[in-house]
Design a protein around this motif. Structure first.
Motif, PDB file in Angstrom:
ATOM      1  N   TRP A  49       0.849  -1.186   0.000  1.00  0.00           N
ATOM      2  CA  TRP A  49       0.000   0.000   0.000  1.00  0.00           C
ATOM      3  C   TRP A  49       0.884   1.235   0.000  1.00  0.00           C
ATOM      4  O   TRP A  49       2.091   1.161   0.227  1.00  0.00           O
ATOM      5  N   ILE A  50       0.282   2.380  -0.264  1.00  0.00           N
ATOM      6  CA  ILE A  50       0.989   3.657  -0.306  1.00  0.00           C
ATOM      7  C   ILE A  50       0.397   4.568   0.758  1.00  0.00           C
ATOM      8  O   ILE A  50      -0.824   4.686   0.875  1.00  0.00           O
ATOM      9  N   ASP A  51       1.279   5.186   1.563  1.00  0.00           N
ATOM     10  CA  ASP A  51       0.784   6.106   2.586  1.00  0.00           C
ATOM     11  C   ASP A  51       1.292   7.511   2.303  1.00  0.00           C
ATOM     12  O   ASP A  51       2.138   7.737   1.449  1.00  0.00           O
ATOM     13  N   GLU A  52       0.778   8.460   3.075  1.00  0.00           N
ATOM     14  CA  GLU A  52       1.081   9.876   2.845  1.00  0.00           C
ATOM     15  C   GLU A  52       2.198  10.402   3.739  1.00  0.00           C
ATOM     16  O   GLU A  52       2.444  11.602   3.775  1.00  0.00           O
ATOM     17  N   GLY A  53       2.855   9.514   4.458  1.00  0.00           N
ATOM     18  CA  GLY A  53       3.964   9.954   5.293  1.00  0.00           C
ATOM     19  C   GLY A  53       3.893   9.479   6.725  1.00  0.00           C
ATOM     20  O   GLY A  53       4.876   9.588   7.463  1.00  0.00           O
ATOM     21  N   ASP A  54       2.735   8.940   7.130  1.00  0.00           N
ATOM     22  CA  ASP A  54       2.587   8.419   8.480  1.00  0.00           C
ATOM     23  C   ASP A  54       2.976   6.944   8.481  1.00  0.00           C
ATOM     24  O   ASP A  54       2.246   6.101   7.953  1.00  0.00           O
ATOM     25  N   ALA A  55       4.119   6.643   9.088  1.00  0.00           N
ATOM     26  CA  ALA A  55       4.620   5.270   9.074  1.00  0.00           C
ATOM     27  C   ALA A  55       3.704   4.318   9.835  1.00  0.00           C
ATOM     28  O   ALA A  55       3.764   3.106   9.629  1.00  0.00           O
ATOM     29  N   LYS A  56       2.865   4.849  10.710  1.00  0.00           N
ATOM     30  CA  LYS A  56       1.975   4.008  11.505  1.00  0.00           C
ATOM     31  C   LYS A  56       0.622   3.772  10.830  1.00  0.00           C
ATOM     32  O   LYS A  56      -0.192   2.994  11.322  1.00  0.00           O
ATOM     33  N   ALA A  57       0.384   4.440   9.714  1.00  0.00           N
ATOM     34  CA  ALA A  57      -0.908   4.323   9.037  1.00  0.00           C
ATOM     35  C   ALA A  57      -1.090   2.927   8.449  1.00  0.00           C
ATOM     36  O   ALA A  57      -0.170   2.368   7.855  1.00  0.00           O
ATOM     37  N   THR A  58      -2.269   2.367   8.625  1.00  0.00           N
ATOM     38  CA  THR A  58      -2.601   1.062   8.061  1.00  0.00           C
ATOM     39  C   THR A  58      -3.153   1.252   6.652  1.00  0.00           C
ATOM     40  O   THR A  58      -3.547   2.368   6.278  1.00  0.00           O
ATOM     41  N   PRO A  59      -3.214   0.198   5.843  1.00  0.00           N
ATOM     42  CA  PRO A  59      -3.697   0.344   4.464  1.00  0.00           C
ATOM     43  C   PRO A  59      -5.086   0.979   4.371  1.00  0.00           C
ATOM     44  O   PRO A  59      -5.343   1.788   3.471  1.00  0.00           O
ATOM     45  N   ASP A  60      -5.983   0.657   5.294  1.00  0.00           N
ATOM     46  CA  ASP A  60      -7.339   1.209   5.236  1.00  0.00           C
ATOM     47  C   ASP A  60      -7.390   2.678   5.640  1.00  0.00           C
ATOM     48  O   ASP A  60      -8.375   3.369   5.357  1.00  0.00           O
ATOM     49  N   GLN A  61      -6.341   3.186   6.272  1.00  0.00           N
ATOM     50  CA  GLN A  61      -6.315   4.589   6.683  1.00  0.00           C
ATOM     51  C   GLN A  61      -5.707   5.497   5.621  1.00  0.00           C
ATOM     52  O   GLN A  61      -5.828   6.718   5.703  1.00  0.00           O
ATOM     53  N   SER A  62      -5.057   4.911   4.639  1.00  0.00           N
ATOM     54  CA  SER A  62      -4.363   5.711   3.635  1.00  0.00           C
ATOM     55  C   SER A  62      -5.348   6.413   2.702  1.00  0.00           C
ATOM     56  O   SER A  62      -6.330   5.831   2.255  1.00  0.00           O
ATOM     57  N   LYS A  63      -5.049   7.676   2.411  1.00  0.00           N
ATOM     58  CA  LYS A  63      -5.839   8.453   1.446  1.00  0.00           C
ATOM     59  C   LYS A  63      -5.011   8.788   0.212  1.00  0.00           C
ATOM     60  O   LYS A  63      -5.390   9.651  -0.578  1.00  0.00           O
ATOM     61  N   ALA A  64      -3.886   8.105   0.052  1.00  0.00           N
ATOM     62  CA  ALA A  64      -3.050   8.334  -1.128  1.00  0.00           C
ATOM     63  C   ALA A  64      -3.839   7.961  -2.390  1.00  0.00           C
ATOM     64  O   ALA A  64      -4.498   6.928  -2.422  1.00  0.00           O
ATOM     65  N   PRO A  65      -3.768   8.793  -3.431  1.00  0.00           N
ATOM     66  CA  PRO A  65      -4.593   8.581  -4.636  1.00  0.00           C
ATOM     67  C   PRO A  65      -4.008   7.563  -5.613  1.00  0.00           C
ATOM     68  O   PRO A  65      -3.836   7.846  -6.798  1.00  0.00           O
ATOM     69  N   PHE A  66      -3.726   6.359  -5.105  1.00  0.00           N
ATOM     70  CA  PHE A  66      -3.154   5.323  -5.956  1.00  0.00           C
ATOM     71  C   PHE A  66      -3.747   3.970  -5.582  1.00  0.00           C
ATOM     72  O   PHE A  66      -4.125   3.738  -4.432  1.00  0.00           O
ATOM     73  N   ILE A  67      -3.811   3.090  -6.574  1.00  0.00           N
ATOM     74  CA  ILE A  67      -4.247   1.718  -6.362  1.00  0.00           C
ATOM     75  C   ILE A  67      -3.116   0.787  -6.781  1.00  0.00           C
ATOM     76  O   ILE A  67      -2.507   0.970  -7.841  1.00  0.00           O
ATOM     77  N   ILE A  68      -2.842  -0.211  -5.946  1.00  0.00           N
ATOM     78  CA  ILE A  68      -1.843  -1.223  -6.285  1.00  0.00           C
ATOM     79  C   ILE A  68      -2.562  -2.532  -6.561  1.00  0.00           C
ATOM     80  O   ILE A  68      -3.402  -2.970  -5.775  1.00  0.00           O
ATOM     81  N   THR A  69      -2.233  -3.155  -7.692  1.00  0.00           N
ATOM     82  CA  THR A  69      -2.840  -4.426  -8.086  1.00  0.00           C
ATOM     83  C   THR A  69      -1.752  -5.475  -8.307  1.00  0.00           C
ATOM     84  O   THR A  69      -0.836  -5.251  -9.100  1.00  0.00           O
TER      85      THR A  69
END
Length: 242
Positions: free
Chosen positions: A59-79
Motif C-alpha cells: 500500500w501507499i501512505d502519505e507519510g505516516d509510518a503508523k498508518a494502516t492500508p485502510d487509513q491511507s488516502k493516497a490517490p493510488f491503487i496497487i494491483t
C-alpha cells in the motif's frame, strides 16, 4: 520461542517491524519509485528470495509510518494489493493513479511512501502432535519513497543537485534547494585537520524549494563534496559549487 497467553494465539502473533530488516526475504527491485503524472500506470517488481512462499501486502501512505492500508488516502491503487509469492519467484505490482491525483501539485513533486509487508507462512511439521500451539510470526515491512512527478515540470531532475545553493553562516552550512524536486543527500564531506570528514550524522532529504542547516567543522566550504541518490538508486558524488 513460544508464548502461552491465548490472546496471542488468536491474533496470529503478527508483529509489524516498520523498517527494512536484514532477514527480509521479499526484496523490492529499487530503492524508490517515480510516478510521472502523465503515466497510465507504473510497475514495481518484488522477489521472494526465501525457501517458502510468502504473503505480500502492499500500500501507499502519505507519510505516516503508523498508518494502516485502510487509513491511507493516497490517490493510488496497487494491483494486486495482497498476493502470494512463491519461493524464489517474482511478482509484478501495477500502480495506477486515481482521479483525485489531479488535485496534487502541478509545479513540484509530491512525496508518498510505498509499503511492502512480508508475512511469512505459519510454521508446520509433519508430526501434527509436535506442531506448536503458540508461535511468534514476524511480519517485516519495507518502506521506500514514492514520488509523484508532474509532467509539466520542464527542469531535468538529473541536474537538480547541481542547482543546490550552499553558504556558510558561522558554524553552520546553509543548504537551499531551489528546484521542484526532492533531493536526498547521503554524505557531505569537508576537509578537517587534514582529513576529509563526513559532517552528516545521517542522510537528509531536501523537499522542493526548502532549506536546511547543518553544523560545520570549520567555516571553509571550498572543495567540499556531497553525494546524492538519483532516480535509479545510484549514488552520485559532486563538488560543491561556489
Amino acid at each position: 520461542m513460544t508464548l502461552k497467553h491465548p490472546f496471542y494465539k488468536t491474533c496470529l502473533l503478527a508483529l509489524l517491524i516498520p523498517f527494512s530488516a536484514a532477514n527480509a526475504e521479499i526484496i523490492i527491485h529499487g530503492t524508490r519509485a517515480v510516478y510521472p503524472s502523465d503515466a497510465r500506470e507504473i510497475t514495481l517488481q518484488v522477489t521472494n528470495t526465501g525457501k517458502s512462499p510468502a504473503l505480500v501486502q502492499t500500500w501507499i501512505d502519505e507519510g505516516d509510518a503508523k498508518a494502516t492500508p485502510d487509513q491511507s488516502k493516497a490517490p493510488f491503487i496497487i494491483t494486486p494489493p495482497i498476493t502470494r509469492v512463491e519461493s524464489e519467484k517474482g511478482q509484478y505490482l501495477r500502480i495506477t493513479s486515481l482521479p483525485t491525483a489531479n488535485t496534487l501539485s502541478k509545479t513540484q513533486e509530491t512525496l508518498f511512501w510505498l509499503n511492502v509487508l512480508d508475512i511469512p507462512p505459519k510454521p508446520s511439521t509433519k508430526d501434527k502432535a509436535a506442531a506448536p500451539d503458540n508461535f511468534l510470526q514476524l511480519a517485516i515491512r519495507s518502506r521506500i519513497k514514492f514520488f509523484y512527478r508532474p509532467s509539466g515540470i520542464n527542469e531535468d531532475v538529473a541536474l537538480a543537485p547541481e542547482k543546490i545553493q550552499w553558504s556558510s553562516q558561522g558554524n553552520n552550512l546553509l543548504i537551499k534547494n531551489p528546484t521542484p524536486f526532492h533531493i536526498t543527500i547521503t554524505t557531505i564531506s569537508q576537509e578537517h585537520l587534514g582529513k576529509k570528514v563526513n559532517i552528516l550524522s545521517e542522510g537528509i532529504m531536501l523537499v522542493p524549494f526548502s532549506e536546511q542547516k547543518i553544523a560545520l567543522k570549520n567555516s571553509n566550504i571550498k572543495d567540499m563534496t556531497f553525494t546524492t541518490i538519483n532516480d535509479y538508486g545510484g549514488r552520485v558524488e559532486r563538488t560543491i559549487n561556489q
